[in-house]
Structures are given as C-alpha cells and as structure tokens.
Design a protein around this motif. Structure first.
Motif, PDB file in Angstrom:
ATOM      1  N   PRO A 149      -4.969  11.823   6.310  1.00  0.00           N
ATOM      2  CA  PRO A 149      -4.870  10.645   7.409  1.00  0.00           C
ATOM      3  C   PRO A 149      -5.477   9.319   7.617  1.00  0.00           C
ATOM      4  O   PRO A 149      -5.921   9.151   7.866  1.00  0.00           O
ATOM      5  CB  PRO A 149      -5.373  11.750   8.434  1.00  0.00           C
ATOM      6  N   ILE A 150      -3.971   8.359   7.815  1.00  0.00           N
ATOM      7  CA  ILE A 150      -4.427   6.986   7.743  1.00  0.00           C
ATOM      8  C   ILE A 150      -4.655   6.573   9.104  1.00  0.00           C
ATOM      9  O   ILE A 150      -3.598   7.085  10.610  1.00  0.00           O
ATOM     10  CB  ILE A 150      -2.324   6.655   7.138  1.00  0.00           C
ATOM     11  N   ILE A 151      -5.144   5.517   9.500  1.00  0.00           N
ATOM     12  CA  ILE A 151      -5.581   5.135  10.221  1.00  0.00           C
ATOM     13  C   ILE A 151      -5.027   3.593  10.980  1.00  0.00           C
ATOM     14  O   ILE A 151      -4.528   3.686  11.646  1.00  0.00           O
ATOM     15  CB  ILE A 151      -7.633   5.195  10.549  1.00  0.00           C
ATOM     16  N   ALA A 152      -5.225   3.052   9.988  1.00  0.00           N
ATOM     17  CA  ALA A 152      -4.680   1.382   9.991  1.00  0.00           C
ATOM     18  C   ALA A 152      -4.379   1.294   8.540  1.00  0.00           C
ATOM     19  O   ALA A 152      -4.386   1.316   7.639  1.00  0.00           O
ATOM     20  CB  ALA A 152      -5.497   0.469  10.582  1.00  0.00           C
ATOM     21  N   GLN A 153      -3.047  -0.243   8.694  1.00  0.00           N
ATOM     22  CA  GLN A 153      -2.688  -0.704   7.372  1.00  0.00           C
ATOM     23  C   GLN A 153      -2.317  -2.204   7.888  1.00  0.00           C
ATOM     24  O   GLN A 153      -1.964  -2.522   8.977  1.00  0.00           O
ATOM     25  CB  GLN A 153      -1.588   0.435   6.772  1.00  0.00           C
ATOM     26  N   ARG A 154      -2.530  -2.621   7.178  1.00  0.00           N
ATOM     27  CA  ARG A 154      -2.175  -4.946   6.646  1.00  0.00           C
ATOM     28  C   ARG A 154      -0.856  -4.791   4.827  1.00  0.00           C
ATOM     29  O   ARG A 154      -1.559  -4.643   4.411  1.00  0.00           O
ATOM     30  CB  ARG A 154      -3.076  -5.145   6.632  1.00  0.00           C
ATOM     31  N   ALA A 155       0.454  -4.517   5.681  1.00  0.00           N
ATOM     32  CA  ALA A 155       1.252  -5.313   4.526  1.00  0.00           C
ATOM     33  C   ALA A 155       0.213  -7.067   3.649  1.00  0.00           C
ATOM     34  O   ALA A 155      -0.124  -7.824   5.156  1.00  0.00           O
ATOM     35  CB  ALA A 155       2.525  -5.719   4.962  1.00  0.00           C
ATOM     36  N   ILE A 156       0.731  -6.994   2.757  1.00  0.00           N
ATOM     37  CA  ILE A 156       0.241  -8.676   2.354  1.00  0.00           C
ATOM     38  C   ILE A 156       1.463  -8.252   1.567  1.00  0.00           C
ATOM     39  O   ILE A 156       1.552  -7.442   0.288  1.00  0.00           O
ATOM     40  CB  ILE A 156      -0.852  -8.563   1.567  1.00  0.00           C
ATOM     41  N   ASN A 157       2.178 -10.076   1.391  1.00  0.00           N
ATOM     42  CA  ASN A 157       3.523 -10.153   0.575  1.00  0.00           C
ATOM     43  C   ASN A 157       3.096 -10.549  -0.670  1.00  0.00           C
ATOM     44  O   ASN A 157       1.029 -10.610  -1.498  1.00  0.00           O
ATOM     45  CB  ASN A 157       3.964 -11.317   0.645  1.00  0.00           C
ATOM     46  N   ILE A 158       2.903 -10.302  -1.822  1.00  0.00           N
ATOM     47  CA  ILE A 158       2.594 -10.480  -3.105  1.00  0.00           C
ATOM     48  C   ILE A 158       3.581 -11.259  -4.076  1.00  0.00           C
ATOM     49  O   ILE A 158       5.180 -11.225  -4.362  1.00  0.00           O
ATOM     50  CB  ILE A 158       2.646  -9.412  -4.009  1.00  0.00           C
ATOM     51  N   VAL A 159       3.149 -13.007  -4.372  1.00  0.00           N
ATOM     52  CA  VAL A 159       3.860 -13.727  -4.249  1.00  0.00           C
ATOM     53  C   VAL A 159       4.354 -13.808  -5.915  1.00  0.00           C
ATOM     54  O   VAL A 159       3.033 -13.691  -6.611  1.00  0.00           O
ATOM     55  CB  VAL A 159       3.542 -14.690  -3.829  1.00  0.00           C
ATOM     56  N   SER A 160       5.243 -14.355  -5.871  1.00  0.00           N
ATOM     57  CA  SER A 160       6.123 -14.570  -7.521  1.00  0.00           C
ATOM     58  C   SER A 160       4.787 -16.086  -8.379  1.00  0.00           C
ATOM     59  O   SER A 160       4.233 -16.883  -7.629  1.00  0.00           O
ATOM     60  CB  SER A 160       7.720 -15.237  -7.829  1.00  0.00           C
TER      61      SER A 160
END
Ligand code: GAR
Length: 207
Positions: A149-160
């Motif tokens: 079960p997931i508690i927390a997530q943070r997104a990060i962009n992948i740049v070119s």
C-alpha cells in the motif's frame, strides 16, 4: 516514542538524511535505534559509525537461508524495542519472517512512481522506457516486490537529455526531503492502514 531501524545496502544517503532529521527533531521525536546492513563494505556502515548509531552488519552467505538471518534481525529489533522498520536502499526481498511480524510498521522508499518500474534499477527502467515523469514512492512492504500500500508519492519530470546521473541526483534530492517527512507522520500518529487503504490525517500540505 518511535524507535526506528533503518535497513540499507549501499551509499546510505537516505540513512544519513533520517539520522540528521532525528538529531534536529524533524522526525517528530523518533530516534534511530539501529542500522541493519547486509553488505559489510557498504558506505552506510561507515556513516553509522560516524554518527554513533549502532549497526547490525551481516553477510547473507554466513546463513543457511534468508529466514535464518531474518530471525536474527528480528531478535535485534526486539532487543532494541524497534517499532518502525524503514528500508532505505535495502536490496533484498523480505520473507514473511519480517513482513508478517512488522506488517503496518514496515516501509520502503522506491525510486519510481509505483506501480510503474518495480524491482531493480527503477531509474534505468524509466529512462529506457522514455517516460517524461517518474518520481519517488514511499509504501508499506508486503510479500510482493514493491507491491504494498502506497503512503506518499512525489513526481519528478524527466527533461530531454536527462542522464541516469542527473536523474538519480534529482531522485535523491526528493528522497532526502520526503522520507524524513513520512517518518515524522508515523511518529505523530498520522498514518493509518486499513487493507490497502492508507490514510494520512495531516491537516495541511501534500500527502
Ligand atoms: C534510493 O534511491 C532508493 O530509493 C533506492 O536505492 C537508493 C538508495 O540510496 N531503493 C531501491 O531501488 C529499492 N528497490 P542511498 O543508499 O543513498 O539511500
């Protein structure tokens, strides 16, 4: 009060961030009682020495089975009255010896937005696939590989032009912030687990 054991196999930057947060009170009063490490030559072992944190360092080859060394680990955890187990770059799948005993009190950090890219080299998997967004997940540990079960997530962009070095640095930066924060939620009693549903009863800020 929360007494934490951190399990790590390598560099230990998450271990270091947790130890520093404990020292400044940013873990909500939780303290690091033990490092558990399966690689005697890992940098994290030296970090624990420098920080004065007790360590249980073992070599899996000295045991007849995974269950055998996990039983030994459980003994240490009980001696030190550990009530939260925090995996931070611990590169081994756990058996029910640990998973069942610490269910709901056993968490992991993984360098992708699960359920995408579970298992080894999540950063390499994301870059090879070519996703434009990946990130970091903190989740409870169950019997599966990165399936709890997931508690927390943070997104990060992948740049070119992103390389695995640059993206790994971005991931570590986010992890250094997120993991101590999630541990402090536990210490403050904010996290509840009910089946697969995780509730974080925090009054402000992003979960
Ligand atoms: C971290 O990025 C963590 O998310 C990852 O290992 C790294 C350990 O770094 N964990 C996994 O890949 C688990 N499958 P650290 O030793 O510097 O904390």
């Amino acid at each position: 009060a929360y007494r934490i054991a951190v399990f790590a196999s390598g560099e230990g930057s998450n271990f270091q961030a947790l130890a520093e947060a404990a020292n400044t009170g940013a873990l909500g009063g939780a303290e690091l009682a033990l490092l558990v490490c399966d690689k005697p030559s890992a940098s994290v072992v030296r970090r624990a020495e420098q920080l004065g944190i007790p360590a249980f360092v073992f070599n899996p080859k000295d045991y007849v089975s995974r269950e055998a060394y996990e039983r030994e680990i459980v003994m240490r955890l009980e001696e030190l009255q550990v009530n939260l187990v925090v995996l931070a770059g611990y590169m081994r799948l756990l058996t029910p010896v640990l998973v069942e005993r610490y269910r709901g009190r056993l968490i992991n950090i993984h360098p992708s937005l699960l359920p995408a890219f579970p298992g080894k080299d999540a950063i390499g998997q994301a870059l090879d696939y070519g996703v434009r967004v990946s990130g970091v997940t903190v989740h409870f540990v169950d019997e599966g590989m990165d399936t709890g079960p997931i508690i927390a997530q943070r997104a990060i962009n992948i740049v070119s032009g992103e390389t695995s070095e640059s993206f790994s640095q971005a991931v570590h930066g986010v992890e250094r912030e997120l993991y101590p924060e999630v541990v402090s939620w536990f210490a403050q009693g904010f996290v509840k687990l009910d089946g697969r549903q995780v509730t974080v009863s925090r009054t402000s800020g992003q979960v």
